[in-house]
Design a protein around this motif. Structure first.
Motif, PDB file in Angstrom:
ATOM      1  N   ILE A 155     -35.124  27.963 -30.063  1.00  0.00           N
ATOM      2  CA  ILE A 155     -35.577  29.252 -29.503  1.00  0.00           C
ATOM      3  C   ILE A 155     -34.510  29.611 -28.415  1.00  0.00           C
ATOM      4  N   ARG A 172     -37.384  36.080 -29.450  1.00  0.00           N
ATOM      5  CA  ARG A 172     -37.620  35.024 -28.760  1.00  0.00           C
ATOM      6  C   ARG A 172     -39.130  34.791 -28.411  1.00  0.00           C
ATOM      7  N   GLU A 205     -41.524  32.162 -29.695  1.00  0.00           N
ATOM      8  CA  GLU A 205     -42.464  31.116 -29.036  1.00  0.00           C
ATOM      9  C   GLU A 205     -43.826  31.188 -29.311  1.00  0.00           C
TER      10      GLU A 205
END
Length: 465
Positions: free
Chosen positions: A258, A267, A271
């Motif tokens: 990531i 991103r 997550e």
């Protein structure tokens, strides 16, 4: 009432004397030599024991007994204990037997507690035909031709007069002649009683042997169960350790990937996806592990709580030396019979602890396993999961992490509905929470709470199954 029969010199008179002496000791305030005793406060203890014949008083054996019994009837005050040794003896056997039955029945109808010894068949039959009368006998060893001085309840005894005569020196030919002179009915009755006593003793010996074998089997079963539990505990610990390592490695690799993503929005999405995948990985791992451990036929898991109360028949108890539970069936002094599954075990009372066993009400396999996951020591964050998250006073940055973690833990713990408290304020925190909930992989739906649960200051979240 108790009617005692059996061999001469077998201890019948001793039983009567012992009962009388112990009763007098108890009502006189003297300690009774017994581990446990319950004695009524008798108003009278009356006995006809021994032979009081007298030439000067013109009393024969029979007349002395009858005179004494007549006096006992006049002086009877209940509650009373009446002791009669060979009642009706000293006269024609048939008349003596009939008189004996009438005498004991008279005392019984006048609410006295009666213990009588006899050799008469009439009294034996009287006791056998009345469930309120205890038939008892003194044991006689046919091999050694000697009494054992044991009192057996529930059956009449043979007098064994001919065998006693032989033991005391009467010649064998005389004993055999006497045996031939017995009528066939009397001989058959005597033989039947001998056979009954012999079979009763064999059954008792077999019961003791089976009890010892059952206890040995139960102990072996319990030890095997303990061994299995220890192995299962070690295997479970190893599984949790390996699962923790796998998840940690997955999380580390995913975070490293990531970080290489430059697009901030992408991103963030990754997550969130990582958190959801992590929770799903845990859930599936525990589901597979749980199915492996699940007992056949949907066996239920029990919750055990130690309780501080005395052990009674019917109590659920923990066997400390075996680590398993059972139910108390019988208490005999310091020994307790406990049913463990289908096995009966005898344990010392000091080795038992009263517990309460709460049965699982039948949750399905997945729900049980998810509950295990919530209680597992794989991830300390999963312990003590609440169904409510309070964000009042938090910034949106702090709230982002807490909301994601809260939803992950709630989902793994199988919570169906949770509440997030964000307050009213400027509405920024509320708007952020609603934005985070939209499209979240664990969220089925959400909306403001009812007025009695916070209204627009809180949001109710329905989680996916």
């Amino acid at each position: 009432m108790m009617i005692i029969s059996g061999a001469n010199a077998g201890g019948k008179t001793v039983v009567l004397k012992t009962a009388g002496l112990l009763s007098l000791m108890a009502i006189s305030g003297l300690p009774v030599p017994a581990s446990k005793a319950k004695v009524p406060f008798y108003a009278s203890v009356l006995a006809d024991i021994g032979d009081n014949q007298s030439l000067s008083a013109n009393l024969s054996t029979f007349s002395s007994h009858i005179s004494n019994i007549a006096s006992m009837m006049k002086n009877l005050h209940t509650p009373a204990l009446v002791l009669l040794d060979e009642v009706g003896t000293g006269t024609d056997p048939e008349e003596g037997s009939a008189l004996g039955v009438a005498v004991v029945d008279h005392f019984r109808k006048n609410d006295a507690q009666v213990i009588a010894s006899t050799h008469y068949k009439g009294l034996k039959i009287y006791a056998a035909n009345d469930e309120d009368v205890i038939n008892a006998s003194v044991e006689f060893d046919e091999k050694t031709l000697e009494p054992t001085y044991k009192l057996l309840t529930g059956m009449a005894g043979a007098s064994s007069g001919l065998e006693i005569a032989r033991r005391f020196g009467i010649r064998d030919e005389i004993v055999e002649t006497a045996r031939k002179n017995l009528d066939s009915a009397a001989r058959e009755a005597e033989d039947y009683l001998h056979k009954l006593q012999s079979e009763t003793k064999q059954a008792e010996d077999l019961r003791i042997a089976l009890e010892e074998e059952r206890e040995a089997t139960a102990e072996k079963y319990a030890r095997l169960d303990i061994k299995f539990r220890k192995k299962e505990k070690a295997r479970r610990k190893e599984f949790e350790s390996e699962l923790g390592s796998v998840i940690a490695d997955f999380e580390q690799r995913s975070k490293a990937f990531i970080k290489t993503v430059e697009d901030k929005k992408e991103r963030k999405r990754l997550e969130k996806q990582l958190a959801a995948n992590k929770a799903e990985l845990k859930r599936q791992a525990f589901e597979v592990e749980g199915k492996r451990n699940e007992k056949p036929d949907g066996a239920l898991q029990d919750e055990i709580t130690v309780e501080d109360r005395p052990i009674e028949v019917g109590s659920d108890v923990l066997l400390k030396s075996f680590g398993t539970t059972g139910k108390v069936e019988k208490i005999s002094g310091k020994n307790v019979d406990v049913m463990v599954g289908s096995m009966r075990m005898r344990q010392k009372i000091d080795d038992l602890q009263v517990v309460s066993v709460q049965k699982d009400k039948g949750r399905k396999s997945l729900e049980k396993l998810q509950k295990k996951a919530a209680k597992s020591n794989i991830d300390d964050e999963l312990k003590g999961v609440q169904s409510e998250l309070n964000l009042i006073g938090k910034t949106t940055m702090d709230a982002e992490t807490e909301v994601d973690q809260f939803l992950d833990d709630s989902y793994v713990s199988s919570l169906k509905t949770v509440r997030i408290i964000h307050g009213f304020g400027t509405g920024a925190l509320k708007n952020f929470v609603h934005k985070s909930l939209k499209g979240h992989p664990h969220v089925s739906s959400f909306g403001f709470a009812p007025q009695n649960e916070g209204g627009q200051g809180a949001t109710i979240v329905e989680l996916k199954s």
